[in-house]
Design an enzyme around this catalytic site. Structure first.
Site, PDB file in Angstrom:
ATOM      1  CB  CYS A   1      -1.525   1.611  -3.751  1.00 23.69           C
ATOM      2  SG  CYS A   1      -3.673   1.919  -3.247  1.00 23.69           S
TER       3      CYS A   1
ATOM      4  NE  ARG B   1       0.510   5.377  -3.424  1.00 20.45           N
ATOM      5  CZ  ARG B   1       1.385   5.644  -3.818  1.00 20.45           C
ATOM      6  NH1 ARG B   1       2.209   6.143  -3.201  1.00 20.45           N
ATOM      7  NH2 ARG B   1       1.498   6.019  -5.161  1.00 20.45           N
TER       8      ARG B   1
ATOM      9  CD  GLU C   1      -8.358  -2.651  -8.276  1.00 21.24           C
ATOM     10  OE1 GLU C   1      -7.203  -2.652  -7.943  1.00 21.24           O
ATOM     11  OE2 GLU C   1      -9.392  -2.359  -7.685  1.00 21.24           O
TER      12      GLU C   1
END
Length: 1442
Positions: free
Chosen positions: A456, A459, A633
């Site tokens: 990730c 974070r 994404e």
């Protein structure tokens, strides 16, 4: 902690026993540390050495002070308070602090002290030029002990160092090689008196370096074949083995016991203090010590430091041989090789900077890589070991590790609470193979799992994760409702918030709770007969599963799939998501309008729901986690071949040449698509982060984690975005991929592993026979179901209401707030002194209701809470000076905070503070008659902001002189609305009912809800016990010994001296207050009882409240005693417990209105309860007692229970003590001004002060109930060797009488010979009002008071003068005393006088050439250094009641 040149700044705690843990000696008036107390704060820190000189204490520079003055400053610091010390190391040395990381990844700080000499500098430069040595020689020292011989001189020690320094330099090159080969070092250095002999090293996990005799160092050999002791020349000075006799403890038990009672330890001239590593351990719960060493580089000095983690006490019941296996479960050859290393170097290729990752040694899982292949680029390479069921032994090991992590995070590792919790967990596991997490543990675990997610990039926001605990949910329907609430909360109208919802843990795989969706919101993929797919190809398999369960999609490209969940291993149930709660963004391009014709859209919140939450040996197979999107994404979802595969269509929109790859059309189309996605989200105010910002924030996160934990797991393949490449900083950063626990792991999709209880092929075809219900049955069922659902959902969001109160009003408001918030939240109301401070960072919603005491201080029960906030906010500052801190805060933020905007939590470059996930609001109570109105409430509000908390509503305040009740009601209504809106509960909460609860809630009086009942055969509480129980104080019983008038009878004002005597010594200090409990006058009590129609009875009475409790479908009602009042007869309750003289509040007026029979009176009372301006005018003019109000509204039929529930408590009155315990330890005196005033503009009845008139009439030798309240900020310095100014007017002279009595006794013992006292006193007339005139004259004659100044404001023939008028006349002396001689100033009186004195002293500073800013800084310095003391009371008004 920080260091500079030969000085270091450290922070340690002053304990109740042994104080700071070191001995001080007087070295030509300098405070020099001569020794350390074993196993106490200084010795445990490993940062303090004998020979250090104290340069500053809590930012107060003390080098120019005398030894006695330094002692006074140290002794005045309260026990259990942090102390910041600036220490100077030995002469001709360089002292600094270096931070390194242990095997556990935690940062530790060590001290390095090394000699400065031309020879050493020349040698180091030569070595650096030839590059034959990689690092400088460093010397790490820790405090263990020294010899029992004479203390070596500084020059001798330096020569010893130089004699072995060359040999050490030559061997340091070899040390680095040993480090990479896995050498284990356990250095435990001994020191001489100056504390900088070198720590010698040896290889091997059991080797130690221990202190030898003669102040040197000795070596205890290990089993290693590489023993550095063999390399030490036999003749090296000061190096030999330690004998048992040399390390024995040289203090008897009696001397140790006596030292416990001392806060500052001074060494006798003839004493030889010998620090030792040996200490008492027989009475310690935790004796095992973790002595693991660690290594890091210090880039500024280019050297290797071998340091030892500060000794951590570990519970023997927690530590076991099994712990060594915690991080070594079936390692591969690669991992075995890596784990033997102390660190892994990671380079940032842009600037070549190198960091050392030590955190990876805590990895709890092995990777599938081996020396022949790397699998890091595979998608789902990792599965949790034994993911279906774990053996009990493994669960025990993992649970122990997690409980350790949790208690380390709240800084309670090794405490009894830690041991108790572990014993409880261990018992549960041994009995069931499982255990239940507490809510705070689960919150910590969920945040830690995100923090540990190596794939990730976002974070940095891990502390702001909102955790929804849904473990209480048992059915698919309630699972669905919880997930809908998650979507609403996370969406937040486009201001996306990270959240996780956690359902029940796994007990057995057959009874799992599962979410079948890969993401809660995702588009369907319909497979066509020709093999093509409409929609998202990644969803085809799950779409088919939904269709088999009976779902029928619309065959569109962007159809939202239903939610499929299963509970307790049963077959799944399917639920459609309401379209209105799913935020979708239509795609458009800022420069190409044609792009919108593609008709693309995407959902705003990604909620991953197919991961396995693995924590402490327990699996949670059903969790839903959401963050926010990064543009790439969504772009990949559109263009990847395995997804929508729209790249060529997008390229055509931009008229790109797609005929050849070399035109880079793919790159350009992908870039334009990302621009369109960002523009679409941003133009609709929907949260999204671009890949550049995300990369930079991740680099910041790496930096933070390196500092805090010594590393950060990261998968380079996943972290580096698919756009930008080497333009991004993450591209150039080497990363280390490893797995930490807690974590989120992959698991098999639910539809692939589910064992069907029914034939799924028939489940969607066979219609179920349905029972028919009538409309009424359905309506009742829906209503009942909705009520249960709203209550169930409310349980998931916890709201904590903390109150801090001195009089009880904050508590009453907090309980009224509970009545409102229970409609939407799981509410807990708790006093600040009972709140577990470690829960603070895990709160979802925090509501603070607090008053402010005196001169901006916290109430008594809020001091610990305030200290904790300040310690979190400013860990390097001392909290000992509370009053000054709050005073400055109150002045600075009083008006500005109301205009501040709510903090934007989605700043991707900030990680947030420790309270990053806490939403809060503050309501402050106070009186504008005080100078620092609601200062403590403002301090709390600002502290919570500084710690990263999100303020959902700017601070509101309630002024007791201007509509406090209405201010609270307005705030309570508004904060509840905002909280419901913030947590997306608005549609589920009946706002009208919630708002009505302010006046009709469980804590409010309503007719028929309370009853008054005599206690049959009951015994009344003793009055002292009753007062103590009611006010939560240790109330004492004394007797009235004497009373005398201090002013002339001809004066318009009267003051009495009250003498109170005890049978035993009374512990107090000059400057403290005595809290006296009074009684209401008998005439008012009898009149009130007559009005109520009640005859006095000796039987104790109790108030009972009707409580409703639902058991299943049945509601039961029971009477329960109201704990607010003690068991006393009714007349005693009105006499000693309840306040019947203060004007009724607006809330009480509203209740009285409901009992008024006359419509006109009812309307008038309702106006007073609703219209604040009318109420305040009525109150100020009449200042009516309760009995006078009832006379004004005779039609009110008063219910006694109303008064017992709603009347405020009769508060104690605080008076400065006017005597010294040195004069008479069994007696306290109080100087009390008699209060009497006329109401109604001088035409109304005479009102007398409750306490002053009570004490004036009380017969001698009668009992007096009271307690002592410490006023630590108004205490005298411990050493009386500086000028002291006492400034007071009228009864403001009261505490100074205790001071001068103390001075007289100290002069008798020659302890105050250097003391110089100046008394400035003001009164109206010297003949009528000069109280204590005779005592002052006697003190002037015997020299106790050297300077006396009298200011007279009503003296005939003399110009009017006040105490502040005296200040300019003594400007020369005053300025010299405060700027050069360390003078203390004490001011006691009302607000106006105190402000006038402050301004007068500031004017003196200006007259002496200081600028306005410099003058303010000087006065602030006096406050912060505890040299400007104020004991202020509000301006006189009828509300005082004294």
């Amino acid at each position: 902690m920080e260091s500079t040149h030969n000085s270091i700044k450290i922070r340690i705690i002053k304990r109740a026993t042994y104080g700071l843990g070191f001995y001080l000696t007087n070295d030509r008036e300098a405070a020099v540390i001569s020794g350390l107390v074993v196993d106490c704060e200084a010795e445990k820190s490993r940062l303090v050495l004998p020979g250090d000189r104290i340069s500053a204490v809590n930012s107060i520079h003390v080098e120019a002070m005398t030894f006695a003055q330094v002692l006074a400053i140290l002794e005045k610091i309260p026990a259990e308070s942090p102390v910041v010390l600036l220490l100077k190391g030995p002469a001709n040395c360089h002292t600094r602090l270096v931070t390194f990381f242990g095997e556990d990844g935690a940062p530790h700080t060590t001290r390095i002290t090394e000699p400065v000499s031309s020879q050493a500098q020349t040698q180091t430069q030569a070595q650096a030029q030839t590059q034959t040595v990689k690092t400088d020689a460093t010397v790490k020292t820790t405090i263990d002990g020294k010899s029992n011989g004479d203390i070596a001189a500084s020059s001798t020690v330096q020569s010893q160092l130089m004699s072995i320094g060359t040999d050490l330099q030559q061997r340091l090159t070899r040390i680095e090689d040993f480090i990479q080969q896995g050498a284990m070092f356990r250095p435990v250095a001994r020191t001489d008196s100056l504390g900088f002999l070198p720590a010698l090293l040896e290889q091997g996990g059991t080797g130690q370096i221990n202190g030898g005799g003669g102040g040197g160092a000795g070596v205890v050999p290990s089993k290693s074949s590489n023993n550095f002791e063999e390399d030490i020349p036999p003749g090296s000075p000061g190096l030999h083995r330690r004998t048992d006799s040399q390390s024995s403890l040289l203090r008897s038990a009696n001397s140790r016991a006596s030292l416990r009672r001392r806060s500052i330890l001074t060494a006798p001239n003839s004493a030889q203090i010998i620090p030792s590593q040996t200490g008492d351990s027989t009475d310690e719960s935790f004796s095992a010590r973790d002595r693991r060493s660690s290594i890091t580089t210090h880039s500024a000095h280019n050297h290797i430091t071998l340091g030892r983690k500060s000794s951590n006490l570990e519970p023997s019941s927690i530590m076991s041989a099994g712990d060594s296996q915690r991080n070594n479960r079936s390692p591969s050859p690669t991992s075995m090789s890596a784990n033997n290393k102390k660190y892994v170097k990671l380079k940032y290729l842009v600037d070549g900077k190198t960091t050392m990752d030590t955190l990876y040694r805590q990895s709890s899982q092995t990777l599938n890589c081996n020396p022949h292949r790397c699998t890091s680029s595979l998608l789902n390479t990792v599965r949790p070991q034994n993911s279906l069921a774990r053996p009990k032994e493994e669960v025990l090991s993992l649970a122990k590790d997690f409980i350790r992590q949790y208690f380390e995070s709240i800084k309670r590792y090794g405490t009894p609470a830690h041991v108790t919790r572990w014993n409880d967990v261990e018992a549960q596991i041994n009995e069931t193979g499982n255990y239940e997490f507490k809510e705070q543990e689960l919150t910590f675990a969920a945040k830690s799992a995100w923090r540990n997610s190596q794939r990730c990039i976002g974070r940095i926001q891990w502390t702001k994760l909102q955790v929804f605990d849904a473990r209480f949910i048992n059915t698919p329907r309630t699972m669905f409702e919880a997930l809908l609430n998650h979507i609403k909360y996370a969406t937040n109208r486009g201001n996306i918030r990270s959240a996780i919802t956690i359902f029940k843990q796994r007990t057995t795989p057959e009874t799992d709770f599962r979410i079948w969706n890969q993401q809660i919101i995702r588009y369907a993929g319909y497979k066509q007969e020709d093999g093509s797919i409409i929609g998202d190809p990644a969803s085809t398999e799950f779409t088919e599963t939904c269709q088999k369960l009976g779902w029928k999609g619309a065959n569109g490209r962007f159809d939202i799939l239903p939610i499929v969940v299963s509970a307790s291993g049963q077959d799944p149930e399917l639920f459609d998501i309401p379209k209105e709660i799913v935020l979708q963004v239509m795609m458009k391009h800022a420069e190409y309008p044609k792009f919108a014709e593609l008709d693309l859209k995407w959902y705003a919140v990604p909620v991953v729901s197919n991961m396995l939450f693995d924590v402490g040996g327990i699996f949670f197979p059903a969790v839903a986690f959401s963050g926010w999107y990064m543009n790439t994404e969504i772009a990949r979802d559109y263009v990847d071949v395995s997804r929508y595969n729209l790249l060529e269509d997008i390229a055509n929109v931009f008229n790109l040449d797609t005929s050849k790859i070399s035109s880079l059309w793919k790159d350009q189309a992908f870039l334009e698509l990302n621009k369109a996605i960002l523009y679409s989200f941003q133009s609709t105010n929907t949260t999204i982060v671009d890949h550049h910002s995300a990369s930079e924030s991740f680099m910041k996160h790496l930096e933070n984690e390196q500092k805090v934990r010594g590393g950060c797991p990261a998968d380079w393949v996943w972290i580096v975005p698919p756009l930008g490449g080497s333009l991004l900083p993450v591209f150039h950063q080497e990363m280390l991929d490893y797995r930490l626990s807690p974590c989120y792991d992959y698991q098999e999709e639910a539809w692939r592993v589910h064992v069907w209880k029914k034939d799924k092929s028939k489940s969607s075809q066979a219609p179920k026979s349905k029972r028919k219900f009538g409309f009424r049955e359905i309506a009742r069922a829906v209503k009942f179901s909705a009520k249960l659902m709203s209550k169930a959902l409310a349980r998931r969001i916890r709201a904590t209401i903390i109150f801090a109160t001195e009089t009880g009003k904050s508590e009453r408001y907090a309980k009224a707030l509970f009545d409102v918030f229970k409609y939407g939240f799981d509410v807990n109301v708790i006093s600040a002194d009972h709140y577990d401070l470690t829960h603070l960072e895990h709160e979802a919603l925090l509501l603070i209701v607090t008053s402010t005491f005196g001169n901006g201080d916290p109430p008594d029960n809020g001091k610990e809470f305030a200290g904790y906030l300040h310690q979190l906010s400013s860990p390097d500052e001392n909290f000992g000076h509370r009053s000054q801190l709050y005073t400055r805060t109150g002045r600075n933020v009083g008006s500005s905070l109301d205009r501040q905007e709510t903090v934007n939590q989605d700043n991707f470059m900030e990680s947030g503070g420790p309270l990053g996930n806490v939403r809060f609001a503050v309501f402050g109570l106070g009186s504008s008659s005080y100078p620092h109105f609601c200062a403590f409430a403002h301090h709390v509000d600002q502290s919570l902001r500084n710690l990263g908390g999100e303020c959902i509503l700017p601070i509101h305040t309630g002024d007791e002189l201007n509509g406090q009740d209405q201010s609270f009601k307005k705030w309570a209504t508004e904060v509840f609305r905002v909280a419901c809106d913030d947590f997306c509960l608005g549609d589920d909460v009946n706002m009208a009912d919630a708002n009505a609860a302010l006046s009709q809630g469980d804590s409010s009086w309503t007719r028929g809800r309370y009853r008054l009942r005599p206690v049959t055969g009951g015994v009344s509480d003793e009055l002292p016990a009753a007062l103590g129980q009611t006010h939560n104080k240790n109330v004492q019983t004394y007797r009235l010994k004497g009373r005398r008038h201090l002013q002339s009878k001809e004066s318009t004002r009267q003051t009495i001296l009250v003498e109170i005597e005890a049978e035993e010594d009374i512990p107090y200090h000059p400057g403290d207050h005595v809290a006296l409990f009074a009684q209401n006058d008998t005439a008012s009590i009898n009149g009130l009882l007559d009005r109520l129609g009640i005859r006095p009875s000796p039987s104790p009475m109790q108030v009972e409240v009707l409580v409703e409790k639902a058991i299943g479908m049945t509601v039961t009602k029971t009477w329960k005693r109201l704990d607010r009042l003690p068991l006393l007869p009714l007349d005693m309750l009105f006499a000693s417990i309840l306040d019947i003289t203060t004007p009724p509040s607006q809330m009480l007026c509203e209740c009285l209105a409901s009992l008024a029979l006359d419509p006109t009176e009812r309307e008038r009372l309702m106006q007073l309860s609703k219209n604040t301006e009318q109420y305040e005018n009525w109150k100020r003019f009449n200042w009516p007692t309760l009995l006078e109000v009832l006379d004004e509204f005779p039609s009110v039929e008063v219910d006694p229970t109303l008064l017992l529930v709603e009347l405020p408590l009769l508060q104690p009155r605080f008076y400065s003590i006017s005597s010294s315990a040195l004069t008479n330890p069994k007696q306290i005196d109080a100087t009390i001004g008699l209060v009497a005033y006329l109401t109604k503009g001088g035409n109304g009845p005479v009102h007398n002060g409750v306490c002053s008139s009570y004490l004036n009439k009380l017969p001698l030798n009668e009992k007096v109930f009271c307690y002592i309240r410490s006023a630590s900020t108004f205490h005298l310095p411990s050493k009386l060797s500086m000028p002291i100014y006492l400034i007071g007017a009228g009864t403001g002279i009261a505490p100074f009488r205790s001071f001068w009595q103390h001075f007289e006794k100290m002069r008798e013992t020659k302890s105050a010979d250097k003391l110089e006292v100046s008394l400035i006193f003001g009164c109206r007339n010297s003949k009528l009002d000069h109280i204590y005139r005779d005592e002052i004259e006697a003190l002037r004659k015997n020299g106790t008071i050297q300077h006396f100044y009298l200011a007279l404001s009503r003296e005939h023939g003399i110009p009017k003068a006040y105490v502040q008028s005296v200040i300019p006349t003594i400007a020369e002396k005053l300025f010299a005393d405060i700027s050069q001689r360390g003078a203390h100033i004490y001011v006691c009186g009302d607000v106006g006088m105190a402000a006038g004195v402050h301004d007068a002293i500031r004017d003196v500073c200006l007259a002496k050439g200081l600028t306005e800013i410099e003058a303010v800084k000087l006065l602030d310095h006096l406050r912060s250094s505890d040299r400007y003391h104020e004991d202020i009371f509000g301006n006189y008004n009828m509300a005082s009641g004294y």
